[in-house]
Design a protein around this motif. Structure first.
Motif, PDB file in Angstrom:
ATOM      1  N   ARG A   1       0.750  -1.187  -0.120  1.00  0.00           N
ATOM      2  CA  ARG A   1       0.111  -0.008  -0.050  1.00  0.00           C
ATOM      3  C   ARG A   1       0.789   1.149   0.042  1.00  0.00           C
ATOM      4  O   ARG A   1       1.995   1.307   0.475  1.00  0.00           O
ATOM      5  N   SER A   2       0.429   2.362  -0.501  1.00  0.00           N
ATOM      6  CA  SER A   2       1.010   3.491  -0.595  1.00  0.00           C
ATOM      7  C   SER A   2       0.458   4.375   0.665  1.00  0.00           C
ATOM      8  O   SER A   2      -0.592   4.155   1.373  1.00  0.00           O
ATOM      9  N   THR A   3       1.318   5.187   1.172  1.00  0.00           N
ATOM     10  CA  THR A   3       0.878   5.941   2.400  1.00  0.00           C
ATOM     11  C   THR A   3       0.335   7.292   1.871  1.00  0.00           C
ATOM     12  O   THR A   3       0.965   8.014   1.089  1.00  0.00           O
ATOM     13  N   ILE A   4      -0.870   7.849   2.531  1.00  0.00           N
ATOM     14  CA  ILE A   4      -1.468   9.179   1.921  1.00  0.00           C
ATOM     15  C   ILE A   4      -1.488   9.973   3.196  1.00  0.00           C
ATOM     16  O   ILE A   4      -1.911   9.652   4.299  1.00  0.00           O
ATOM     17  N   HIS A   5      -1.019  11.240   3.150  1.00  0.00           N
ATOM     18  CA  HIS A   5      -0.902  12.487   3.717  1.00  0.00           C
ATOM     19  C   HIS A   5      -1.972  13.304   3.136  1.00  0.00           C
ATOM     20  O   HIS A   5      -1.774  14.027   2.136  1.00  0.00           O
ATOM     21  N   LEU A   6      -3.172  13.647   4.198  1.00  0.00           N
ATOM     22  CA  LEU A   6      -4.325  14.594   3.496  1.00  0.00           C
ATOM     23  C   LEU A   6      -4.459  15.757   4.545  1.00  0.00           C
ATOM     24  O   LEU A   6      -4.505  15.379   5.617  1.00  0.00           O
ATOM     25  N   LYS A   7      -4.588  16.764   3.880  1.00  0.00           N
ATOM     26  CA  LYS A   7      -4.978  17.699   4.771  1.00  0.00           C
ATOM     27  C   LYS A   7      -6.210  18.672   3.688  1.00  0.00           C
ATOM     28  O   LYS A   7      -6.014  18.994   2.628  1.00  0.00           O
ATOM     29  N   VAL A   8      -7.457  18.907   4.538  1.00  0.00           N
ATOM     30  CA  VAL A   8      -8.649  19.536   3.690  1.00  0.00           C
ATOM     31  C   VAL A   8      -9.242  20.675   4.482  1.00  0.00           C
ATOM     32  O   VAL A   8      -8.927  20.549   5.828  1.00  0.00           O
ATOM     33  N   THR A   9      -9.907  21.349   4.136  1.00  0.00           N
ATOM     34  CA  THR A   9     -10.473  22.825   4.808  1.00  0.00           C
ATOM     35  C   THR A   9     -11.836  22.412   5.418  1.00  0.00           C
ATOM     36  O   THR A   9     -12.120  22.810   6.608  1.00  0.00           O
ATOM     37  N   ASN A  10     -12.445  21.269   5.033  1.00  0.00           N
ATOM     38  CA  ASN A  10     -13.589  20.488   6.047  1.00  0.00           C
ATOM     39  C   ASN A  10     -13.335  19.617   6.629  1.00  0.00           C
ATOM     40  O   ASN A  10     -12.055  19.033   6.950  1.00  0.00           O
ATOM     41  N   GLU A  11     -14.126  18.849   7.258  1.00  0.00           N
ATOM     42  CA  GLU A  11     -14.148  17.767   8.185  1.00  0.00           C
ATOM     43  C   GLU A  11     -13.579  16.414   7.349  1.00  0.00           C
ATOM     44  O   GLU A  11     -14.221  16.102   6.362  1.00  0.00           O
ATOM     45  N   VAL A  12     -12.465  15.957   7.727  1.00  0.00           N
ATOM     46  CA  VAL A  12     -11.904  14.812   7.140  1.00  0.00           C
ATOM     47  C   VAL A  12     -12.225  13.390   7.608  1.00  0.00           C
ATOM     48  O   VAL A  12     -12.185  12.421   7.194  1.00  0.00           O
ATOM     49  N   THR A  13     -13.016  13.461   8.732  1.00  0.00           N
ATOM     50  CA  THR A  13     -13.283  12.172   9.540  1.00  0.00           C
ATOM     51  C   THR A  13     -14.152  11.242   8.756  1.00  0.00           C
ATOM     52  O   THR A  13     -13.954  10.183   8.789  1.00  0.00           O
ATOM     53  N   PRO A  14     -15.249  11.734   7.914  1.00  0.00           N
ATOM     54  CA  PRO A  14     -16.112  10.773   7.059  1.00  0.00           C
ATOM     55  C   PRO A  14     -15.099   9.856   6.057  1.00  0.00           C
ATOM     56  O   PRO A  14     -15.627   8.676   6.053  1.00  0.00           O
ATOM     57  N   LEU A  15     -14.001  10.386   5.980  1.00  0.00           N
ATOM     58  CA  LEU A  15     -13.263   9.282   4.850  1.00  0.00           C
ATOM     59  C   LEU A  15     -12.859   8.097   5.927  1.00  0.00           C
ATOM     60  O   LEU A  15     -12.550   7.126   4.990  1.00  0.00           O
ATOM     61  N   SER A  16     -12.653   8.050   7.085  1.00  0.00           N
ATOM     62  CA  SER A  16     -12.350   6.937   7.769  1.00  0.00           C
ATOM     63  C   SER A  16     -13.031   5.726   7.699  1.00  0.00           C
ATOM     64  O   SER A  16     -12.543   4.505   7.835  1.00  0.00           O
ATOM     65  N   SER A  17     -14.410   5.907   7.167  1.00  0.00           N
ATOM     66  CA  SER A  17     -15.351   4.698   7.007  1.00  0.00           C
ATOM     67  C   SER A  17     -15.242   4.146   5.739  1.00  0.00           C
ATOM     68  O   SER A  17     -16.027   3.135   5.449  1.00  0.00           O
ATOM     69  N   LEU A  18     -14.654   4.650   4.862  1.00  0.00           N
ATOM     70  CA  LEU A  18     -14.561   3.968   3.335  1.00  0.00           C
ATOM     71  C   LEU A  18     -13.663   2.878   3.706  1.00  0.00           C
ATOM     72  O   LEU A  18     -12.731   2.363   4.178  1.00  0.00           O
ATOM     73  N   HIS A  19     -14.242   1.753   2.687  1.00  0.00           N
ATOM     74  CA  HIS A  19     -13.855   0.252   3.091  1.00  0.00           C
ATOM     75  C   HIS A  19     -12.463   0.146   2.477  1.00  0.00           C
ATOM     76  O   HIS A  19     -11.453  -0.781   2.778  1.00  0.00           O
ATOM     77  N   PHE A  20     -11.931   1.073   1.527  1.00  0.00           N
ATOM     78  CA  PHE A  20     -10.506   0.762   0.844  1.00  0.00           C
ATOM     79  C   PHE A  20      -9.630   1.607   1.573  1.00  0.00           C
ATOM     80  O   PHE A  20      -8.416   1.576   1.121  1.00  0.00           O
TER      81      PHE A  20
END
Length: 294
Positions: free
Chosen positions: A222-241
């Motif tokens: 797997r690749s490692t992703i570092h992400l910063k957004v202006t809105n809430e990032v938490t919803p991404l944590s529930s994605l199955h992939f």
């Protein structure tokens, strides 16, 4: 272009035990092949068979279109070898040892030797028995790199060297590549292999488990992703992939993702206002550990 080294279905048996079961790979002019695996995987056994020091049980092992066992003396004229467990003459000086090794080979370059002695900062007047492990390794490297060969076989060549000397070694390997020399590099320093190798052969329990360029092998983990957004990032944590989720704050997170799911992630991110997106492909160390943690 013909390969300098051609190994097909190599096996080596000691009694009823197979040290090598199925080894196949090639080395071409102008490339560095990283040959990696843990202790006991069969790397040194493979190299000894290539050098005609051991006889294979079955398979094909040819260098310069010559049989590694039958034509070993001819092959040695075009090969320079640095073993990982370097044994030298204790009562000779470093200079005498290098000169002897170069003379035994026959293709030594005195000017190149002096250049390497200066780069590696080796005192030639001291006897070998007074040398540290790193200085003994310098003797072997200087003797090998100062001869003109078409193939350099290096088994743990930087063992005992400090980071500055490792950097000098890496510069010398880059020089050999430019001269269209072939290099087989067996090393436990994965960052060194990653920096130098055009292709990697990973060996496990006497068999090749993966081989190819680093780009070809990166899909294996797997690749490692570092992400910063202006809105809430938490919803991404529930994605199955998405895996290995680590949230820094409400706008930032680090996670990993499989290669085949990258398009899915990018589609989801179109709904976000991205400030930072950093994608780090897997390192050779991660590829390596994937096999040996199984």
């Amino acid at each position: 272009m013909k390969p300098i080294v051609k190994i097909e279905n190599l096996a080596k048996r000691f009694g009823k035990t197979y040290a090598l079961k199925d080894i196949s790979f090639e080395v071409y002019p102008g490339e560095v092949v990283g040959f990696i695996g843990p202790n006991g995987a069969g790397k040194s056994t493979t190299i000894r068979i290539m050098l005609g020091l051991l006889k294979k049980s079955k398979g094909i092992v040819s260098l310069f279109d010559k049989d590694a066992w039958r034509d070993s003396l001819d092959i040695h004229r075009s090969v320079a070898y640095v073993p990982g467990d370097l044994t030298l003459w204790e009562n000779l000086t470093g200079g005498q040892t290098i000169d002897l090794l170069m003379k035994l080979h026959g293709n030594g370059d005195e000017t190149k030797k002096q250049e390497l002695v200066k780069k590696f900062n080796l005192d030639l007047s001291k006897k070998v028995k007074s040398y540290s492990k790193g200085n003994r390794q310098k003797v072997g490297l200087i003797a090998a790199l100062a001869v003109d060969c078409d193939l350099y076989i290096l088994d743990e060549p930087t063992s005992g060297l400090d980071p500055l000397m490792e950097s000098i070694f890496q510069d010398e390997i880059a020089r050999l590549k430019k001269q269209q020399k072939a290099v087989l590099l067996s090393s436990h320093i994965l960052s060194e292999v990653e920096r130098l190798a055009d292709r990697v052969v990973i060996i496990q329990e006497g068999s090749v488990v993966e081989s190819g360029t680093l780009e070809e092998l990166r899909h294996l983990t797997r690749s490692t992703i570092h992400l910063k957004v202006t809105n809430e990032v938490t919803p991404l944590s529930s994605l199955h992939f998405i895996h290995d989720w680590s949230q820094i704050d409400q706008n930032q997170a680090t996670f990993s993702i499989d290669h085949q799911s990258m398009d899915n992630l990018l589609q989801v991110l179109t709904e976000y206002q991205i400030q930072k997106l950093e994608i780090l492909p897997p390192t050779l160390e991660e590829l390596f550990m994937r096999h040996y943690q199984v």
